[in-house]
Enzyme design. Structure first.
Site, PDB file in Angstrom:
ATOM      1  N   GLY A  10     -54.731  28.708  14.068  1.00 46.25           N
ATOM      2  CA  GLY A  10     -55.653  29.828  14.249  1.00 46.25           C
ATOM      3  C   GLY A  10     -57.089  29.340  14.198  1.00 46.25           C
ATOM      4  N   GLU A 102     -52.617  24.279   7.397  1.00 45.48           N
ATOM      5  CA  GLU A 102     -51.473  23.586   6.803  1.00 45.48           C
ATOM      6  C   GLU A 102     -50.492  23.049   7.841  1.00 45.48           C
ATOM      7  OE1 GLU A 102     -49.035  25.623   3.999  1.00 45.48           O
ATOM      8  OE2 GLU A 102     -48.625  23.691   3.032  1.00 45.48           O
ATOM      9  N   THR A 124     -59.115  26.923   7.438  1.00 50.65           N
ATOM     10  CA  THR A 124     -58.363  28.179   7.329  1.00 50.65           C
ATOM     11  C   THR A 124     -59.283  29.270   6.810  1.00 50.65           C
ATOM     12  OG1 THR A 124     -56.976  29.330   5.716  1.00 50.65           O
ATOM     13  CG2 THR A 124     -57.249  27.044   5.328  1.00 50.65           C
ATOM     14  N   ASP A 126     -58.229  31.851   5.511  1.00 52.97           N
ATOM     15  CA  ASP A 126     -57.567  32.369   4.302  1.00 52.97           C
ATOM     16  C   ASP A 126     -57.995  31.622   3.028  1.00 52.97           C
ATOM     17  OD1 ASP A 126     -56.234  33.956   6.074  1.00 52.97           O
ATOM     18  OD2 ASP A 126     -54.225  33.197   5.640  1.00 52.97           O
ATOM     19  N   ARG A 161     -62.837  60.993   1.946  1.00 53.63           N
ATOM     20  CA  ARG A 161     -61.503  60.460   2.229  1.00 53.63           C
ATOM     21  C   ARG A 161     -61.280  59.162   1.455  1.00 53.63           C
ATOM     22  NH1 ARG A 161     -62.262  60.942   8.722  1.00 53.63           N
ATOM     23  NH2 ARG A 161     -61.278  62.974   9.006  1.00 53.63           N
ATOM     24  N   MET A 168     -57.324  39.815   6.392  1.00 54.76           N
ATOM     25  CA  MET A 168     -56.365  38.721   6.512  1.00 54.76           C
ATOM     26  C   MET A 168     -56.051  38.120   5.148  1.00 54.76           C
ATOM     27  SD  MET A 168     -57.100  36.777  10.088  1.00 54.76           S
ATOM     28  CE  MET A 168     -56.419  37.471  11.599  1.00 54.76           C
ATOM     29  N   ARG A 264     -57.270  57.235   5.485  1.00 53.80           N
ATOM     30  CA  ARG A 264     -57.297  56.548   6.774  1.00 53.80           C
ATOM     31  C   ARG A 264     -57.196  55.041   6.537  1.00 53.80           C
ATOM     32  NH1 ARG A 264     -56.992  61.146   8.266  1.00 53.80           N
ATOM     33  NH2 ARG A 264     -58.319  62.236   9.772  1.00 53.80           N
TER      34      ARG A 264
HETATM   35  O1  F6P Z   1     -53.706  31.492   9.029  1.00 56.41           O
HETATM   36  C1  F6P Z   1     -54.841  32.235   9.245  1.00 56.41           C
HETATM   37  C2  F6P Z   1     -54.493  33.579   9.817  1.00 56.41           C
HETATM   38  O2  F6P Z   1     -55.700  34.199  10.187  1.00 56.41           O
HETATM   39  C3  F6P Z   1     -53.677  34.481   8.874  1.00 56.41           C
HETATM   40  O3  F6P Z   1     -54.455  35.176   7.960  1.00 56.41           O
HETATM   41  C4  F6P Z   1     -52.984  35.387   9.859  1.00 56.41           C
HETATM   42  O4  F6P Z   1     -51.757  35.853   9.336  1.00 56.41           O
HETATM   43  C5  F6P Z   1     -52.737  34.490  11.023  1.00 56.41           C
HETATM   44  O5  F6P Z   1     -53.691  33.474  10.982  1.00 56.41           O
HETATM   45  C6  F6P Z   1     -52.828  35.223  12.350  1.00 56.41           C
HETATM   46  O6  F6P Z   1     -52.456  34.339  13.350  1.00 56.41           O
HETATM   47  P1  F6P Z   1     -52.580  34.593  14.913  1.00 56.41           P
HETATM   48  O7  F6P Z   1     -53.992  34.309  15.292  1.00 56.41           O
HETATM   49  O8  F6P Z   1     -51.639  33.622  15.515  1.00 56.41           O
HETATM   50  O9  F6P Z   1     -52.225  36.022  15.170  1.00 56.41           O
END
Ligand code: F6P
Length: 340
Positions: A10, A102, A124, A126, A161, A168, A264
């Site tokens: 990603g 990873e 990453t 994340d 609301r 992510m 929402r």
């Molecule tokens: O690994 C990073 C990440 O952004 C995750 O948070 C998410 O689940 C995944 O990639 C989404 O991947 P893709 O871009 O393949 O939909």
């Protein structure tokens, strides 16, 4: 010396700053040549490779995405080490810098274990790689998520609301934790801590009773205590991992039904990965790029660069992989004490 560069997995804001740092420094200071591998490991096994020169990297630090393109291709499903060795040799590629998360780094390790000259740069949004304190892209994602939650709060306040913001975070809740704290969320739900719907509704109701429009920040990998797997309704990715997303939409009607508060959900999704990297991410990515180039010059194959405190260090692949940087319980609990 001719050095290949690929970005895989990603994308993350800051990838271009790494590429720029490596090529700029490598061409200007060390008189090296560079080869850009297109679309990650896919370009390497398909021999989609082109020269990468100084002109290509001018002004790209501030651009999101990656000028090389990326994919989630696993090289071991496409000829493995023999094919990669063959394509590197055909292009007179003396070394490879693999920039990825990873999955990418695990493939890089397997290839370098079999004698290929590879170094890695972790990436990453994340922020889930244990070997490095921060990865570039994370700060940008947190900034975007925080701004989105600030916006959700004003519309939530207007309508009284409950707003659920899904961010992510496949295995770890760093983006949810940081953006949730920054935006003053009334509940933050992370993959590391299963929680009951009753508990979530208690926090939501408490915030509402204080006259607030409740904001719930939830990571895509969060599980209710009744769930055994993270919510996924979009099939599998190329590495066989479930595509996540949608837990916010699942929670919103449950919250509304139990609390009576109109609710929402908004899923931020890939907006968090797109666009301009923050200054922090550009600087971190640049420093990691310089570190990776230094490792190539020192022929430290099988290592990746990492941030430890404020220093850029080298870490062997085997030490870098296999353990996730999860949110420690005590970090979560100090925030949880203020929910509601
Ligand atoms: O690994 C990073 C990440 O952004 C995750 O948070 C998410 O689940 C995944 O990639 C989404 O991947 P893709 O871009 O393949 O939909």
């Amino acid at each position: 010396m001719s050095i290949g560069i690929l970005t895989s997995g990603g994308d993350a804001p800051g990838l271009n700053a790494v590429i720029r740092a490596v090529v700029f420094s490598g061409t200007q200071i060390h008189d090296l040549d560079f080869l850009g591998v297109r679309y990650g490991w896919k370009g390497l096994v398909e021999n989609d490779i082109r020269p990468l020169v100084r002109h290509d990297i001018m002004g790209i630090s501030k651009q999101g995405g990656t000028i090389l393109g990326t994919s989630r291709t696993n090289p071991f499903e496409h000829g493995g080490v023999e094919r990669v060795r063959e394509v590197m040799a055909a292009n007179n590629m003396d070394a490879l810098i693999a920039i990825g998360g990873e999955g990418t780094l695990a493939a890089a390790k397997r290839l370098s274990d079999q004698g290929l000259p590879i170094v890695g740069v972790p990436k990453t949004v994340d922020n889930d790689l244990d070997a490095t304190d921060y990865t570039f892209g994370f700060d940008t994602a947190v900034q975007i998520a925080t701004e989105a939650m600030d916006r959700l709060r004003t519309t939530g306040d207007s309508h009284q609301r409950c707003m659920v913001a899904e961010v992510m975070g496949r295995y770890v809740g760093w983006i949810a934790l940081h953006s949730g704290v920054a935006a003053g969320a009334h509940a933050i739900l992370i993959p590391e801590r299963k929680t009951s719907i009753d508990q979530i509704c208690e926090w939501v109701t408490k915030a509402k009773d204080r006259g607030r429009a409740p904001l719930v920040a939830v990571a895509e990998g969060f599980l209710l205590d009744t769930m055994t797997d993270a919510h996924s309704a979009r099939g599998l990715d190329a590495f066989g991992r479930p595509r996540l997303g949608g837990i916010g939409e699942l929670l919103a009607p449950m919250i509304e039904e139990r609390t009576g508060i109109e609710t929402r959900a908004t899923t931020l999704g890939h907006i968090q990965r797109g666009g301009t990297p923050t200054a922090y991410d550009r600087v971190l990515a640049t420093r990691l790029g310089w570190g990776a180039l230094k490792m190539v010059l020192e022929e430290r194959w099988g290592y990746m660069v990492a941030l430890r405190g404020t220093e850029i260090v080298d870490v062997p692949f085997e030490a870098a992989l296999g353990s996730l940087k999860v949110v420690p319980q005590e970090r979560y609990e100090e925030v949880m004490a203020l929910f509601g």
